[in-house]
Design an enzyme around this catalytic site. Structure first.
Site, PDB file in Angstrom:
ATOM      1  N   LYS A  23      48.064  39.812  40.599  1.00  0.00           N
ATOM      2  CA  LYS A  23      48.013  40.434  39.603  1.00  0.00           C
ATOM      3  C   LYS A  23      47.020  41.486  40.079  1.00  0.00           C
ATOM      4  CE  LYS A  23      50.264  38.772  35.677  1.00  0.00           C
ATOM      5  NZ  LYS A  23      50.065  38.540  34.519  1.00  0.00           N
ATOM      6  N   ARG A  44      51.709  30.154  36.322  1.00  0.00           N
ATOM      7  CA  ARG A  44      52.802  30.794  36.394  1.00  0.00           C
ATOM      8  C   ARG A  44      53.447  31.347  37.226  1.00  0.00           C
ATOM      9  NH1 ARG A  44      54.632  35.713  35.150  1.00  0.00           N
ATOM     10  NH2 ARG A  44      56.766  35.700  34.218  1.00  0.00           N
TER      11      ARG A  44
END
Ligand code: HH2
Length: 285
Positions: A228, A263
């Site tokens: 991210k 995740r």
């Protein structure tokens, strides 16, 4: 021992658990368009499982930070259902999670044999979602976000007062109240602070730093830091696929803070790092 119950069994959280990501979308921020055919998706599923994923999370609608495009129920189902069938056929012992905000998609996926519903809106966007999950006794991931699918990963709603963690908790509370009212068992529920969702880098760092406060609510915590933006900002890495080492660092820090489910796109490096960190944490001196 804590465990996470879902539609087809339960996952004990006696060690870190990894959810491997499979986006069957043309536009996901780091792997969009890579797994559009069922054959390509199958190969990626094999890889996720071989590298040690405990769950595979299949998604057919991106929430990309550049602003996502909403897809119809029919389009989303056309993308994910054949891949779900392949996952269940090829890896019958690996629980499958569906990453969707739509009750209709979740229902069809659960009918096929999916175990977990990963709702990045934490039941905010579709009023039928809690009942669908309750009926199937699905495991649910309630992730913090603001806004709709098209803008939840942008900065349109990224305004917080001083205590980001307190706001995230306060905004997740209605979701687990809704889950309870719908009859979802508490041991089916996992919370997620929603890294990068309506959060600037500083907000993502703050919720990761305070992840223990989320864990203190009594539900297991999942984090989705993989590749991210905040990692790119800290490490000066603009290319998402080169953020694997930063991802590993963030996940180990989150494990130390109390997160138990991770995740990720890149399973092997995270599997090794989390297993070693856990072995150290579990060693009594
Ligand atoms: N992040 C993304 C999607 N789904 N689900 C949970 N529970 N937690 C997350 O942090 C999370 C999530 C976004 O990442 P990705 O799937 O890689 O990208 P895209 O939304 O562009 O498909």
């Amino acid at each position: 021992m804590v465990s996470w119950s879902h539609a087809t069994g339960s996952i004990s959280l006696d060690r870190p658990r990894i959810v491997g990501i499979l986006n069957v979308t043309p536009d996901s921020f780091s792997d969009g368009g890579l797994f559009r055919s069922v054959e390509d998706a199958r190969r990626q599923l094999d890889r996720l499982v071989e590298e040690g994923a405990d769950v595979v999370d299949i998604g057919g609608e991106s929430t990309r930070p550049q602003g996502a495009v909403e897809v119809t129920d029919e389009e989303e189902m056309a993308r994910v259902l054949p891949v779900i069938e392949a996952a269940l056929a090829d890896h019958p012992t690996v629980p499958v999670s569906i990453d969707t905000t739509k009750a209709s998609v979740a229902r069809r996926a659960l009918d096929l044999g999916v175990s977990i519903v990963n709702d990045v809106s934490a039941f905010r966007l579709d009023p039928d979602m809690p009942e669908v999950c309750a009926e199937a006794k699905a495991g649910v991931v309630l992730m913090h976000s603001r806004g709709g699918v098209t803008d939840m990963a942008t900065f349109a709603h990224a305004t917080y007062d001083r205590d980001v963690v307190a706001e995230v908790i306060a905004e997740l509370e209605p979701s687990f109240a809704v889950a309870k009212r719908a009859g979802i068992a508490p041991d089916c529920v996992v919370l997620d602070p929603g890294i990068g969702f309506s959060k600037r880098g500083e907000h993502s760092l703050a919720v990761l730093s305070g992840v223990g406060r989320l864990a203190a609510l009594g539900f297991p915590v999942l984090v989705g830091v993989s590749r991210k933006r905040f990692i790119g900002e800290v490490t000066g890495t603009p290319i998402a696929t080169e953020r694997v080492w930063g991802t590993v660092g963030a996940n180990v820090a989150a494990l130390l803070g109390g997160a138990r489910i991770f995740r990720v796109h890149d399973v092997r490096p995270n599997r090794h790092a989390l297993d070693v960190a856990w072995a150290i944490m579990s060693k009594s001196t």
